[in-house]
Design a protein around this motif. Structure first.
Motif, PDB file in Angstrom:
ATOM      1  N   GLY A  65      -8.499  13.595   4.103  1.00 24.34           N
ATOM      2  CA  GLY A  65      -8.079  12.387   4.795  1.00 24.34           C
ATOM      3  C   GLY A  65      -8.340  11.152   3.963  1.00 24.34           C
ATOM      4  O   GLY A  65      -9.275  11.112   3.178  1.00 24.34           O
ATOM      5  N   GLY A  66      -7.483  10.178   4.158  1.00 32.47           N
ATOM      6  CA  GLY A  66      -7.634   8.893   3.492  1.00 32.47           C
ATOM      7  C   GLY A  66      -7.243   7.793   4.462  1.00 32.47           C
ATOM      8  O   GLY A  66      -6.366   7.986   5.303  1.00 32.47           O
ATOM      9  N   ALA A  67      -7.869   6.657   4.359  1.00 31.03           N
ATOM     10  CA  ALA A  67      -7.598   5.573   5.302  1.00 31.03           C
ATOM     11  C   ALA A  67      -6.192   5.011   5.148  1.00 31.03           C
ATOM     12  O   ALA A  67      -5.553   4.657   6.123  1.00 31.03           O
ATOM     13  N   ASP A  68      -5.707   4.923   3.938  1.00 32.79           N
ATOM     14  CA  ASP A  68      -4.401   4.316   3.695  1.00 32.79           C
ATOM     15  C   ASP A  68      -3.597   5.155   2.717  1.00 32.79           C
ATOM     16  O   ASP A  68      -4.104   5.547   1.666  1.00 32.79           O
ATOM     17  N   LEU A  69      -2.346   5.397   3.066  1.00 32.80           N
ATOM     18  CA  LEU A  69      -1.396   6.026   2.160  1.00 32.80           C
ATOM     19  C   LEU A  69      -0.286   5.017   1.891  1.00 32.80           C
ATOM     20  O   LEU A  69      -0.059   4.096   2.682  1.00 32.80           O
ATOM     21  N   ALA A  70       0.421   5.201   0.798  1.00 30.81           N
ATOM     22  CA  ALA A  70       1.515   4.292   0.441  1.00 30.81           C
ATOM     23  C   ALA A  70       2.507   4.178   1.593  1.00 30.81           C
ATOM     24  O   ALA A  70       2.783   5.154   2.297  1.00 30.81           O
ATOM     25  N   LEU A  71       3.053   2.997   1.774  1.00 26.96           N
ATOM     26  CA  LEU A  71       4.074   2.699   2.784  1.00 26.96           C
ATOM     27  C   LEU A  71       3.626   3.014   4.202  1.00 26.96           C
ATOM     28  O   LEU A  71       4.439   3.260   5.083  1.00 26.96           O
ATOM     29  N   ASN A  72       2.304   3.076   4.426  1.00 33.04           N
ATOM     30  CA  ASN A  72       1.741   3.376   5.741  1.00 33.04           C
ATOM     31  C   ASN A  72       2.143   4.758   6.244  1.00 33.04           C
ATOM     32  O   ASN A  72       2.289   4.997   7.444  1.00 33.04           O
ATOM     33  N   ALA A  73       2.344   5.682   5.290  1.00 36.00           N
ATOM     34  CA  ALA A  73       2.737   7.055   5.628  1.00 36.00           C
ATOM     35  C   ALA A  73       1.585   7.785   6.312  1.00 36.00           C
ATOM     36  O   ALA A  73       0.418   7.428   6.160  1.00 36.00           O
ATOM     37  N   ASN A  74       1.935   8.833   7.042  1.00 32.87           N
ATOM     38  CA  ASN A  74       0.936   9.684   7.682  1.00 32.87           C
ATOM     39  C   ASN A  74       0.505  10.837   6.801  1.00 32.87           C
ATOM     40  O   ASN A  74      -0.570  11.395   6.992  1.00 32.87           O
ATOM     41  N   VAL A  75       1.361  11.229   5.845  1.00 28.90           N
ATOM     42  CA  VAL A  75       1.074  12.384   4.999  1.00 28.90           C
ATOM     43  C   VAL A  75       1.704  12.183   3.622  1.00 28.90           C
ATOM     44  O   VAL A  75       2.766  11.572   3.491  1.00 28.90           O
TER      45      VAL A  75
END
Length: 140
Positions: free
Chosen positions: A122-132
Motif C-alpha cells: 500500500g501507498g498513500a498516493d499513486l499517480a493521477l489519484n489512481a487506486n492501483v
C-alpha cells in the motif's frame, strides 16, 4: 556472476547481455520513462494504471482500474511479441490496502497458471489519484 547483477550498469550503458542488446520502448506521452525495456529475452514493463485510450482513469474504482491496468499490460506485451503467460513477476501498489480482496479477485481471474510471483503493498498516493498500479516483468 550472473548477468542480472549487471543489469543497472548495462541499462545505463546500453551494453549487451547474454541473449541480446538492451531495447527501450518509449512511452507514448512526454513522461521521462520507457513503456518497456527488453534485456535479452526479459521484458521489464513500467507500472500501469487503469487508464483508458484517452489517458483517463476508468470509472468504477479498484476493480475496474485493476482490469484496465492488466489490459494495458497485455497490450504492451503483445506489441513486444510477448503473452501474459510470459509474466514471471508482478508488483501491485494499492492506494488503500482495504482494496486488496477486490484487486486480488480481478487479478486472480485474469492471470493464468503458473502464476507469476507477486508483491503487493500500500501507498498513500499513486499517480493521477489512481487506486492501483501494476508493474510486471516477462521472460521467454
Amino acid at each position: 556472476m550472473k548477468p542480472a547483477l549487471f543489469l543497472l550498469p548495462c541499462l545505463l550503458a546500453s551494453c549487451t547481455l547474454t541473449g541480446g542488446p538492451v531495447k527501450s520502448v518509449p512511452s507514448s506521452g512526454t513522461l521521462p520513462f520507457s513503456e518497456a525495456v527488453q534485456v535479452g529475452q526479459t521484458l521489464y514493463l513500467s507500472g500501469q494504471l487503469g487508464l483508458d485510450a484517452q489517458g483517463q482513469l476508468v470509472p468504477g474504482g479498484v476493480r475496474a482500474e485493476t482490469l484496465q491496468a492488466l489490459s494495458n499490460i497485455e497490450a504492451t506485451l503483445t506489441r513486444q511479441g510477448y503473452r501474459r503467460e510470459h509474466l514471471v513477476k508482478c508488483m501491485v501498489m494499492l492506494r488503500d490496502m482495504k482494496d486488496f480482496a477486490a484487486m486480488n479477485e480481478v487479478y486472480g481471474s485474469w492471470m493464468r497458471r503458473p502464476y507469476p510471483v507477486r508483491s503487493t503493498f500500500g501507498g498513500a498516493d499513486l499517480a493521477l489519484n489512481a487506486n492501483v498500479e501494476i508493474e510486471c516483468v516477462a521472460a521467454r
